[in-house]
Structures are given as C-alpha cells and as structure tokens.
Design an enzyme around this catalytic site. Sequence first.
Site, PDB file in Angstrom:
ATOM      1  CG  HIS A   1      -7.484  -5.311  -2.481  1.00 28.48           C
ATOM      2  ND1 HIS A   1      -8.454  -4.746  -3.116  1.00 28.48           N
ATOM      3  CD2 HIS A   1      -6.527  -4.230  -2.104  1.00 28.48           C
ATOM      4  CE1 HIS A   1      -8.347  -3.318  -2.897  1.00 28.48           C
ATOM      5  NE2 HIS A   1      -7.104  -2.901  -2.321  1.00 28.48           N
TER       6      HIS A   1
ATOM      7  CD1 TRP B   1     -10.479  -7.594  -0.466  1.00 26.66           C
ATOM      8  CD2 TRP B   1      -8.730  -6.833   0.832  1.00 26.66           C
ATOM      9  NE1 TRP B   1     -10.305  -6.038  -0.376  1.00 26.66           N
ATOM     10  CE2 TRP B   1      -9.165  -5.713   0.416  1.00 26.66           C
ATOM     11  CE3 TRP B   1      -7.438  -6.894   1.453  1.00 26.66           C
ATOM     12  CZ2 TRP B   1      -8.696  -4.500   0.802  1.00 26.66           C
ATOM     13  CZ3 TRP B   1      -6.860  -5.586   1.782  1.00 26.66           C
ATOM     14  CH2 TRP B   1      -7.531  -4.417   1.556  1.00 26.66           C
TER      15      TRP B   1
ATOM     16  CG  HIS C   1      -1.709   4.810  -1.025  1.00 28.17           C
ATOM     17  ND1 HIS C   1      -2.478   5.337  -0.173  1.00 28.17           N
ATOM     18  CD2 HIS C   1      -2.262   3.655  -1.612  1.00 28.17           C
ATOM     19  CE1 HIS C   1      -3.736   4.499  -0.131  1.00 28.17           C
ATOM     20  NE2 HIS C   1      -3.471   3.600  -1.078  1.00 28.17           N
TER      21      HIS C   1
ATOM     22  NE  ARG D   1      -3.653   2.283   2.625  1.00 28.07           N
ATOM     23  CZ  ARG D   1      -3.518   2.788   3.925  1.00 28.07           C
ATOM     24  NH1 ARG D   1      -2.941   2.238   4.642  1.00 28.07           N
ATOM     25  NH2 ARG D   1      -4.387   3.991   4.190  1.00 28.07           N
TER      26      ARG D   1
END
Length: 323
Positions: free
Chosen positions: A205, A221, A76, A72
């Site tokens: 994910h 997930w 990002h 992540r």
Amino acid sequence: MNAAARLCAPKLAAPALAVGTVALFSLSPVSEVHASAPPVDLKKVKDDIADLIENDAEKRGDGTSLTGTFVRLAWHCAGTYSAADGSGGSDGARMRFNPEKSWGANAGLGVAREALEPIKARHPGISYADLYTLSGVVAVEESGGPTIPFRIGRKDMETGESSPPDGRLPAADKGSRAGTIQHVREVFHRMGFTDRDIVALLGAHALGRCHTDRSGYWGPWTFAENTFSNEYFRLLLEERWSPKMTHNGKPWSGPDQFEDSTGKLMMLPSDMILIQDPEFKKVVEIYVKDEEEFFKDFAAAFSKLLELGVPFAAVAKPWYKFW
C-alpha cells in the site's frame, strides 16, 4: 546469467545427454518456452511493461500511474488461492471472464488488463496469467522496490467456469476492529501466510491510491504513491489518524476510512489493524526501523503469492545429481 543460474550452473563439463536435461531446468528468466507457444524473452516483456508505466504516467501528468493498479492486478489474480483444496490462485487468468471480472473486489482492474493487451500482442508466447502477475513484479521493481523472484509457466483458462467462489479476497472493513483482524488473518492464513507475511504484503500500500468510483474509498496512502518504500509503515506508526468526516468541504459519504492531519492521506480499517493488533504492530515497528528487512520479506512473500495455485512443470534433476 541471473543469480540463481550462477549458483546452480555446474562447474564441471556435463555429459552430452545431460545438456538437454539441464536446459529443461529453467532457472533463467530470459527465455522459457511454453510447449505450444513461441519463446518468451522475459527481459523484453519486462522492459515493455516498464515503458508502458512510464508513458502512461507522462500522459496523465497528475502524479498517478499504473504502478499501484498493476500490483493490485497481480495480487487479485493470485489472492483467491486456498491451500485446503488447491483451488484459486494465479493460474488460468480467469479474471478475463465472469464471474471474476465482475466481482466488486476487482472493480477498476479492467483498466490494467486493457493496458496490457498491446504487450500481449507483441509477445504472444506469454500467457495472460504470466503477464498479469509479471506486471505487478515490474511495478514493484521499477518503483524502487526489491527484485522479485519470478518464473513463467502459468497457463490460461478458456472460460471462468473454474473460478473459485467470490469472497476470498480481503475486505477493507468487516464492521469492527476484532472482525477485521479476524477476517484478514483468515484470508491470509487460508493461503498459507504467517502474520509477518501479512504485514509485509500489506506494505504494498506504499503504492497507488483508492478511487471512489472503484472501491468507494478515496486517496493515497503516502505522498509518494509511485515509490516503493517503508513509508507506509512509518506513517501508520507516527501519524495521527482520525475518522474521515469531510471531503472537498462536504460531509464524507463514503465508507469508513481514516485520514492524516492534512486530510490528504488515507488508511483503511484493514490498514489500521496493523497497529491495533499487538502481533502485527511488532512487525510494523521492525519495518519502520529496517527498510531492507521489509524489502527482503516482501520479495519472498510476494513471489510466493504469485505462484499460488500454479502447477509448474516438474523440474528435472541437474546432471550432477543423477548419481
């Protein structure tokens, strides 16, 4: 020697002058040099990141790790890019400063940045921008995912003044199925990705989980949140997903999300569109049947993502193309 270097290494002896030129054609991931920084041994940096993930997971002892958080972080850092004007992207490591570090979409990523500080201290030659993106690469590879093509050369900004406007990172929900589908396409197409790339990248994910104190959402997930695989797609396609109504015996008060029949797994509205939109669903079905195809597509798309907005130095021609 890595695969790229083997393919590009000349089979004939190069003229003496060209030896230095070929050395500037940086294909080896092991030793690239920043103009004003010590040499970087990328293998040692990667090993240190891998050790950090493993040691941190052992300390936690609850099945969670930094794996998904590092993916992540890398995502990002790069996902702010706009192909229209070249702004945003992973160059600069501007997330260290406001406004980016305070964006709601980046909530919780301070944990990842702080965890990498000892590695930055041990390897001062690597930029924060390279280190943050490399942490995502290592997380994918160490969790059983594909090898991600990666090169260093990102520079660090000294302030966040050149940060792009907030709102470029994908939101989990835009209030309706049609709105979320449109939003996701707009975000990824802005960066130059195709629908197939979108599905491949969202396959990340498979790793990690959501936290109520960060995004407001809750849960992993998959049941193997530290293993990179096509399981995310299989679950999307084969499980029965329903709106989450309760949590720990109490009414669910968080944002809209979906849960499986056990109540232990979750999907975001932006995940569900991958089986609600016909074009996205076609790709999901391919990846369910062929994990190798997913790995190949993900490696290419993730590598491209991490290089968005990076003005890598012009590469000199190999000596054998000088004439």
